[in-house]
Design a protein around this motif. Structure first.
Motif, PDB file in Angstrom:
ATOM      1  N   ARG A  14      37.979  -7.348 -23.568  1.00 26.89           N
ATOM      2  CA  ARG A  14      38.624  -6.641 -22.466  1.00 26.89           C
ATOM      3  C   ARG A  14      40.016  -6.199 -22.896  1.00 26.89           C
ATOM      4  O   ARG A  14      40.772  -6.984 -23.456  1.00 26.89           O
ATOM      5  CB  ARG A  14      38.742  -7.553 -21.251  1.00 26.89           C
TER       6      ARG A  14
ATOM      7  N   ASP B 201      35.383  -3.613 -22.619  1.00 24.69           N
ATOM      8  CA  ASP B 201      35.769  -3.263 -21.254  1.00 24.69           C
ATOM      9  C   ASP B 201      37.141  -2.588 -21.278  1.00 24.69           C
ATOM     10  O   ASP B 201      38.158  -3.249 -21.494  1.00 24.69           O
ATOM     11  CB  ASP B 201      35.798  -4.531 -20.406  1.00 24.69           C
TER      12      ASP B 201
ATOM     13  N   ARG C  85      38.248  -0.724 -18.634  1.00 23.83           N
ATOM     14  CA  ARG C  85      38.559  -0.329 -17.251  1.00 23.83           C
ATOM     15  C   ARG C  85      40.015  -0.585 -16.884  1.00 23.83           C
ATOM     16  O   ARG C  85      40.577   0.136 -16.063  1.00 23.83           O
ATOM     17  CB  ARG C  85      37.644  -1.044 -16.274  1.00 23.83           C
TER      18      ARG C  85
ATOM     19  N   VAL D 130      32.637   0.335 -21.563  1.00 22.29           N
ATOM     20  CA  VAL D 130      32.764   0.663 -20.144  1.00 22.29           C
ATOM     21  C   VAL D 130      34.182   1.193 -19.992  1.00 22.29           C
ATOM     22  O   VAL D 130      35.152   0.449 -20.141  1.00 22.29           O
ATOM     23  CB  VAL D 130      32.531  -0.560 -19.238  1.00 22.29           C
TER      24      VAL D 130
ATOM     25  N   GLY E 215      35.647   3.583 -17.421  1.00 17.82           N
ATOM     26  CA  GLY E 215      36.255   3.585 -16.094  1.00 17.82           C
ATOM     27  C   GLY E 215      37.160   4.756 -15.795  1.00 17.82           C
ATOM     28  O   GLY E 215      36.803   5.638 -15.041  1.00 17.82           O
TER      29      GLY E 215
ATOM     30  N   TYR F  85      28.077   3.850 -19.179  1.00 21.24           N
ATOM     31  CA  TYR F  85      27.781   2.721 -18.303  1.00 21.24           C
ATOM     32  C   TYR F  85      28.746   2.771 -17.130  1.00 21.24           C
ATOM     33  O   TYR F  85      29.954   2.857 -17.323  1.00 21.24           O
ATOM     34  CB  TYR F  85      27.922   1.384 -19.047  1.00 21.24           C
ATOM     35  N   SER F  86      28.210   2.693 -15.930  1.00 23.18           N
ATOM     36  CA  SER F  86      29.038   2.805 -14.731  1.00 23.18           C
ATOM     37  C   SER F  86      29.721   1.495 -14.368  1.00 23.18           C
ATOM     38  O   SER F  86      30.662   1.487 -13.574  1.00 23.18           O
ATOM     39  CB  SER F  86      28.176   3.275 -13.553  1.00 23.18           C
ATOM     40  N   SER F  87      29.263   0.392 -14.963  1.00 24.49           N
ATOM     41  CA  SER F  87      29.837  -0.913 -14.640  1.00 24.49           C
ATOM     42  C   SER F  87      29.574  -1.883 -15.781  1.00 24.49           C
ATOM     43  O   SER F  87      28.748  -1.614 -16.670  1.00 24.49           O
ATOM     44  CB  SER F  87      29.192  -1.473 -13.362  1.00 24.49           C
ATOM     45  N   MET F  88      30.248  -3.009 -15.741  1.00 20.57           N
ATOM     46  CA  MET F  88      30.010  -4.046 -16.745  1.00 20.57           C
ATOM     47  C   MET F  88      28.580  -4.563 -16.622  1.00 20.57           C
ATOM     48  O   MET F  88      27.923  -4.798 -17.625  1.00 20.57           O
ATOM     49  CB  MET F  88      31.001  -5.203 -16.568  1.00 20.57           C
ATOM     50  N   ARG F  89      28.118  -4.725 -15.396  1.00 20.38           N
ATOM     51  CA  ARG F  89      26.752  -5.203 -15.183  1.00 20.38           C
ATOM     52  C   ARG F  89      25.748  -4.263 -15.853  1.00 20.38           C
ATOM     53  O   ARG F  89      24.816  -4.702 -16.521  1.00 20.38           O
ATOM     54  CB  ARG F  89      26.462  -5.326 -13.677  1.00 20.38           C
TER      55      ARG F  89
END
Length: 97
Positions: free
Chosen positions: A3, A34, A36, A66, A68, A88-92
């Motif tokens: 992150r 990540d 974001r 991801v 963001g 990817y729209s999200s971490m999930r």
């Protein structure tokens, strides 16, 4: 998962990429980066992400991003590395892919 927060510029990149390299070498099949919480991604950092992705793929590791923020996406696009990474729209979504 790695992150990043704040600005990924010349001052922050050495530590960030050392962490990314450690994650890639950790025998995981997937590393999710990540971005974001990142406010800035230099073009050099974006290009380096592309190089990391290609090198990791040769070793059997999938590097996913991801992003963001629009500014981060723009750096990936301008540097020419965006096509190397799925969206990817999200971490999930990135973790489940």
């Amino acid at each position: 998962m790695v992150r990043a927060e704040g600005e990924l510029d010349a001052a922050a990149c050495p530590q960030f990429f050392a962490t990314v390299e450690q994650a890639v070498r950790s025998n995981c099949h997937v590393v999710v980066i990540d971005l974001r919480a990142a406010r800035f991604l230099s073009l050099r950092a974006a290009s380096t992400l592309g190089s990391v992705r290609q090198r990791a793929a040769c070793e059997g590791t999938d590097v996913r991003i991801v992003a963001g923020r629009h500014a981060i996406e723009r750096s990936l696009e301008v540097s020419g590395v965006r096509p190397l990474f799925n969206h990817y729209s999200s971490m999930r979504a990135a973790l489940d892919a």
